[in-house]
Design a protein around this motif. Structure first.
Motif, mmCIF file in Angstrom:
data_model
loop_
_atom_site.group_PDB
_atom_site.id
_atom_site.type_symbol
_atom_site.label_atom_id
_atom_site.label_comp_id
_atom_site.label_asym_id
_atom_site.label_seq_id
_atom_site.Cartn_x
_atom_site.Cartn_y
_atom_site.Cartn_z
ATOM 1 N N ASP A 96 0.799 -1.226 0.000
ATOM 2 C CA ASP A 96 0.000 0.000 0.000
ATOM 3 C C ASP A 96 0.833 1.278 0.000
ATOM 4 N N ILE A 97 2.144 1.160 -0.067
ATOM 5 C CA ILE A 97 2.995 2.360 -0.092
ATOM 6 C C ILE A 97 3.697 2.514 -1.442
ATOM 7 N N PHE A 98 4.458 1.508 -1.852
ATOM 8 C CA PHE A 98 5.153 1.573 -3.139
ATOM 9 C C PHE A 98 4.379 0.858 -4.239
ATOM 10 N N GLY A 99 3.427 0.005 -3.849
ATOM 11 C CA GLY A 99 2.779 -0.858 -4.818
ATOM 12 C C GLY A 99 3.734 -1.969 -5.222
ATOM 13 N N ASN A 100 3.215 -2.964 -5.907
ATOM 14 C CA ASN A 100 4.105 -3.972 -6.481
ATOM 15 C C ASN A 100 3.669 -4.348 -7.900
ATOM 16 N N SER A 101 3.112 -3.338 -8.595
ATOM 17 C CA SER A 101 2.794 -3.514 -10.010
ATOM 18 C C SER A 101 4.077 -3.473 -10.824
ATOM 19 N N GLU A 102 4.062 -4.212 -11.925
ATOM 20 C CA GLU A 102 5.274 -4.379 -12.724
ATOM 21 C C GLU A 102 5.748 -3.084 -13.372
ATOM 22 N N GLY A 103 7.052 -3.044 -13.608
ATOM 23 C CA GLY A 103 7.660 -1.935 -14.330
ATOM 24 C C GLY A 103 8.797 -2.450 -15.177
ATOM 25 N N ALA A 104 9.692 -1.561 -15.575
ATOM 26 C CA ALA A 104 10.854 -1.919 -16.391
ATOM 27 C C ALA A 104 12.099 -1.274 -15.793
ATOM 28 N N TYR A 105 13.245 -1.887 -16.070
ATOM 29 C CA TYR A 105 14.521 -1.408 -15.526
ATOM 30 C C TYR A 105 15.090 -0.361 -16.476
ATOM 31 N N ILE A 106 15.105 0.873 -16.031
ATOM 32 C CA ILE A 106 15.436 2.009 -16.892
ATOM 33 C C ILE A 106 16.789 1.847 -17.558
ATOM 34 N N LYS B 202 7.919 11.019 -17.875
ATOM 35 C CA LYS B 202 7.776 11.234 -16.424
ATOM 36 C C LYS B 202 7.146 10.015 -15.764
ATOM 37 N N THR B 203 6.078 9.508 -16.338
ATOM 38 C CA THR B 203 5.423 8.314 -15.782
ATOM 39 C C THR B 203 6.356 7.118 -15.832
ATOM 40 N N GLY B 204 7.039 6.944 -16.950
ATOM 41 C CA GLY B 204 7.931 5.805 -17.107
ATOM 42 C C GLY B 204 9.059 5.791 -16.105
ATOM 43 N N MET B 205 9.541 6.974 -15.723
ATOM 44 C CA MET B 205 10.707 7.048 -14.852
ATOM 45 C C MET B 205 10.354 7.195 -13.370
ATOM 46 N N THR B 206 9.113 7.512 -13.074
ATOM 47 C CA THR B 206 8.715 7.633 -11.670
ATOM 48 C C THR B 206 7.803 6.486 -11.238
ATOM 49 N N LYS B 207 6.784 6.200 -12.032
ATOM 50 C CA LYS B 207 5.842 5.142 -11.660
ATOM 51 C C LYS B 207 6.202 3.778 -12.254
ATOM 52 N N SER B 208 6.721 3.775 -13.479
ATOM 53 C CA SER B 208 6.993 2.507 -14.159
ATOM 54 C C SER B 208 8.416 2.007 -13.939
ATOM 55 N N ASP B 209 9.150 2.635 -13.050
ATOM 56 C CA ASP B 209 10.489 2.183 -12.673
ATOM 57 C C ASP B 209 10.339 0.909 -11.847
ATOM 58 N N PRO C 150 -4.425 0.834 -16.356
ATOM 59 C CA PRO C 150 -5.154 1.907 -15.669
ATOM 60 C C PRO C 150 -4.319 2.653 -14.628
ATOM 61 N N GLU C 151 -3.253 2.009 -14.138
ATOM 62 C CA GLU C 151 -2.388 2.649 -13.143
ATOM 63 C C GLU C 151 -1.374 3.584 -13.785
ATOM 64 N N ARG C 152 -1.108 3.411 -15.065
ATOM 65 C CA ARG C 152 0.013 4.115 -15.690
ATOM 66 C C ARG C 152 -0.372 4.953 -16.916
ATOM 67 N N LEU C 153 -1.571 4.765 -17.439
ATOM 68 C CA LEU C 153 -1.991 5.542 -18.606
ATOM 69 C C LEU C 153 -3.029 6.572 -18.171
ATOM 70 N N ASN C 154 -2.701 7.833 -18.377
ATOM 71 C CA ASN C 154 -3.642 8.923 -18.129
ATOM 72 C C ASN C 154 -4.064 9.478 -19.484
ATOM 73 N N PRO C 155 -5.327 9.274 -19.888
ATOM 74 C CA PRO C 155 -5.760 9.721 -21.212
ATOM 75 C C PRO C 155 -5.580 11.231 -21.383
ATOM 76 N N ALA C 156 -5.230 11.624 -22.599
ATOM 77 C CA ALA C 156 -5.004 13.038 -22.899
ATOM 78 C C ALA C 156 -6.255 13.862 -22.613
ATOM 79 N N LYS C 157 -6.044 14.988 -21.931
ATOM 80 C CA LYS C 157 -7.120 15.956 -21.687
ATOM 81 C C LYS C 157 -6.741 17.270 -22.346
ATOM 82 N N ARG C 158 -7.750 17.980 -22.859
ATOM 83 C CA ARG C 158 -7.488 19.151 -23.692
ATOM 84 C C ARG C 158 -8.273 20.376 -23.220
ATOM 85 N N ASP C 159 -7.750 21.549 -23.597
ATOM 86 C CA ASP C 159 -8.492 22.774 -23.333
ATOM 87 C C ASP C 159 -9.473 23.019 -24.470
ATOM 88 N N GLU C 160 -10.115 24.157 -24.435
ATOM 89 C CA GLU C 160 -11.153 24.435 -25.437
ATOM 90 C C GLU C 160 -10.584 24.577 -26.845
#
Length: 651
Positions: free
Chosen positions: A340-350, A626-633, A560-570
């Motif tokens: 519940d702190i770091f999670g243990n979902s898979e990632g890749a070795y940078i 950013k996601t790859g190097m912080t969350k997917s590490d 769902p833990e690592r993909l944030n769909p693109a959001k846009r302005d007007e």
């Protein structure tokens, strides 16, 4: 109010507490599908050129084919990445000597057949490639006349090798009579049981000898109460047979194995990845009588045995963990854990997957911002818009250089024969470098949905959009059966019907652990599709994320833990997000599975093509990196599993 420093301090303390709790434990990672390091593969490639007179093309091909021998699956749950993650975390807090002393891995050096492809075939060399590999490794042990007495095999000799280019205690078992192919046959092939039995006999004998001879130490100056604990981290249910209590032999009651903890790491949801033995193998393997009730419906239920002997069970993602609790290990759901702190979902070795150009960029900005870790780097960039703008511009240049490297390898034939040559591209004024690349290159099995991508591409209206957008879609990957062959034929049919698609669809025929990093470093968008509820991980997207490639995927496994769909302005400008989420269909198809929605997939590819032409792509690429190097590490996963191990230790 969120206090980042306080949160970081809390996480740090939780990790140091866990490491203190396990610091005297010896950890044995059991994985019968374990690849050699990239350093070794590169040196093998060099040796083939310099000492075996191979051409560059043949040396790369031979090294890649050898790498396929050791892995039956794709590149998703890549255990060497996680082992490196554990080692990095432990060495940071314990130092490299103690990290190495307590972490041991046992793999298999398969001898003859590539899973799904048949006998390994080399180019430009007379000597067998496996023999060349063996002479390049360090032989550390030979066991003669190991008794098997199954399937017509009485006794065998086994050699144990280590990688001279790794500081880790990684071992590979070699026995061509039994370890001829990774996961031979289908999931109920009894010869897999023979392989697991030999694996058990050799690694338990080796561990016992190493302990008795003092090479594996079970005491520590800190008088830690856990000095005598051996932690077995099993990978898939086939390695459960190696747990001492499972088989009635000399190791079951051996005092060396009196105090053990078993961590089972499940990598898959699909039945093909969860083998079982036929009922007659219960007595043939001499499985302990206490598990006799696991024989039912004419099979030995390895999942049941695994659940019983394991102290803790983990999966690859939050969704996968819930599947384990609710289905696969329902009877043992109290043992299924998620940190519940770091999670243990898979990632890749940078360090393994990130291209040198982006590595250099990261190092430069780490120095400029005086950042101590990746999270602080990206926080600094977010807090300084001008720095971030410059970083994105340099990221685009680094990605361009990495894409040039990929194109060069593509045209050299590294990934197999393709539809066009460099001369044809120049004649027709086609510049691949400026065209958006989409890679749907994975293990070629039906639930990973390459056929869905081809269904979309086969549509005439979508063809027009692909050509108009100047996009290139890469299809293919590791074949295992006729499914892969059918997809390759479909690519040929599409090009035959419409020659205008020749430069817009490429089938990647030759894909392996040696050449895959170049593809992930060079792609612009990485695709990850699956039937709903069938993915455990995956990690291919993470390898591309760590090279600044946005993801196009369905919401399954870790996505769902690592993909944030693109959001846009007007005005349609991207304001956040790192990719595109493909919707699922509302109802199951004829085979009972819920498929990715084809219209949604076509729309997301079109949306991505439009973003590629604007500044939106730089923002999405930055966010992906950013996601790859912080969350997917993968080191996050390593930390989470260390905490789970500590929780399994008796207080």
């Amino acid at each position: 109010m969120y206090d980042a420093d306080a949160c970081s301090a809390e996480k740090e303390k939780s990790l140091t507490d866990a490491l203190e709790k396990i610091r005297a434990i010896n950890i044995f990672v059991l994985q019968m599908e374990y690849e050699l390091s990239m350093k070794f593969l590169n040196e093998l490639y060099n040796k083939l050129i310099k000492f075996k007179t191979c051409s560059d093309e043949d040396a790369r091909y031979n090294t890649g084919e050898f790498s396929k021998l050791l892995m039956a699956g794709g590149l998703g749950s890549f255990k060497p990445d996680l082992v490196r993650g554990w080692y990095d975390v432990m060495s940071t807090y314990w130092g490299s000597i103690e990290a190495r002393r307590h972490l041991h891995v046992f793999g298999v050096l398969y001898a003859k057949y590539i899973k799904g492809e048949g006998n390994i075939v080399s180019k430009g060399i007379k000597k067998d490639i496996v023999e060349i590999v063996k002479e390049s490794l360090d032989k550390v042990k030979v066991y003669k006349d190991v008794e098997i007495n199954l399937k017509g095999i009485k006794k065998v000799n086994v050699e144990i090798y280590m990688n001279p280019f790794s500081e880790l205690k990684e071992y590979w078992l070699y026995c061509p009579e039994i370890f001829h192919e990774a996961y031979c046959g289908t999931s109920d092939d009894d010869f897999r049981a023979v392989q697991s039995l030999l694996y058990r006999k050799v690694i338990l004998r080796f561990i016992e000898e190493q302990i008795k001879e003092g090479h594996i130490k079970r005491s520590d100056d800190n008088k830690n109460a856990n000095n005598n604990v051996l932690l077995f981290s099993t990978s898939e249910v086939n390695t459960t047979l190696a747990i001492p209590s499972v088989v009635e032999d000399e190791y079951k009651s051996d005092p060396v194995f009196k105090n053990i903890i078993v961590h089972h790491y499940n990598h898959t949801i699909v039945p093909a990845g969860i083998p079982h033995y036929h009922a007659n193998m219960f007595s043939g393997l001499n499985i302990s009588e206490e598990f006799s009730d696991t024989v039912h419906d004419k099979i030995v239920d390895l999942t049941e045995i695994t659940g019983r002997v394991s102290d803790v069970i983990t999966g690859c993602s939050v969704m996968h963990t819930n599947v384990l609790k609710d289905d696969i290990f329902k009877k043992f759901k109290e043992k299924v854990a998620y940190d519940d702190i770091f999670g243990n979902s898979e990632g890749a070795y940078i360090d393994r997957w990130q291209g040198e150009e982006i590595k250099g960029l990261i190092e430069s900005y780490m120095n400029k911002t005086d950042s101590k870790n990746y999270e602080s780097l990206f926080n600094s960039l977010e807090d300084n818009p001008s720095f971030k703008k410059n970083f994105i511009a340099e990221l685009m240049n680094a990605k361009r250089q990495q894409k040039e490297n990929f194109i060069a390898e593509l045209l050299k034939g590294t990934y197999g024969k393709i539809n066009f040559t460099g001369d044809e591209l120049r004649t027709n004024n086609i510049d691949l470098l400026g065209m958006p690349f989409f890679t749907f290159v994975r293990r070629l099995v039906s639930y990973k949905c390459v056929d869905i991508v081809l269904d979309v591409i086969s549509d005439a209206k979508f063809n027009e959009k692909i050509i108009k957008n100047n996009a290139v879609i890469f299809i293919g990957g590791r074949k295992f059966d006729d499914y892969g062959n059918r997809q390759e034929e479909r690519v040929k049919e599409i090009i035959s019907r419409d020659s205008g698609m020749k430069e817009h669809i490429v089938f990647i025929k030759n894909y392996d652990i040696f050449n895959s990093s170049i593809l992930n470093q060079g792609t612009d968008f990485s695709g990850m599709l699956s039937w709903k509820g069938k993915e455990a991980g995956p990690t291919g997207y993470a390898k591309a994320q760590q090279n600044g490639a946005p993801t196009i995927a369905t919401a399954d496994g870790v996505i769902p833990e690592r993909l944030n769909p693109a959001k846009r302005d007007e005005n349609g400008n991207v304001v956040e997000g790192n990719g595109y989420m493909v919707e699922y269909e509302n109802f199951p198809s004829q085979n009972g599975e819920v498929m990715p929605d084809k219209i949604s997939l076509a729309e997301k590819i079109d949306e991505a093509c439009n973003d590629y032409k604007s500044e939106n792509y730089g923002i999405l690429a930055f966010n992906a990196l950013k996601t790859g190097m912080t969350k997917s590490d993968v080191r996050n996963q390593a930390k989470g599993l260390i905490r789970i191990w500590a929780g399994a230790v008796k207080k």
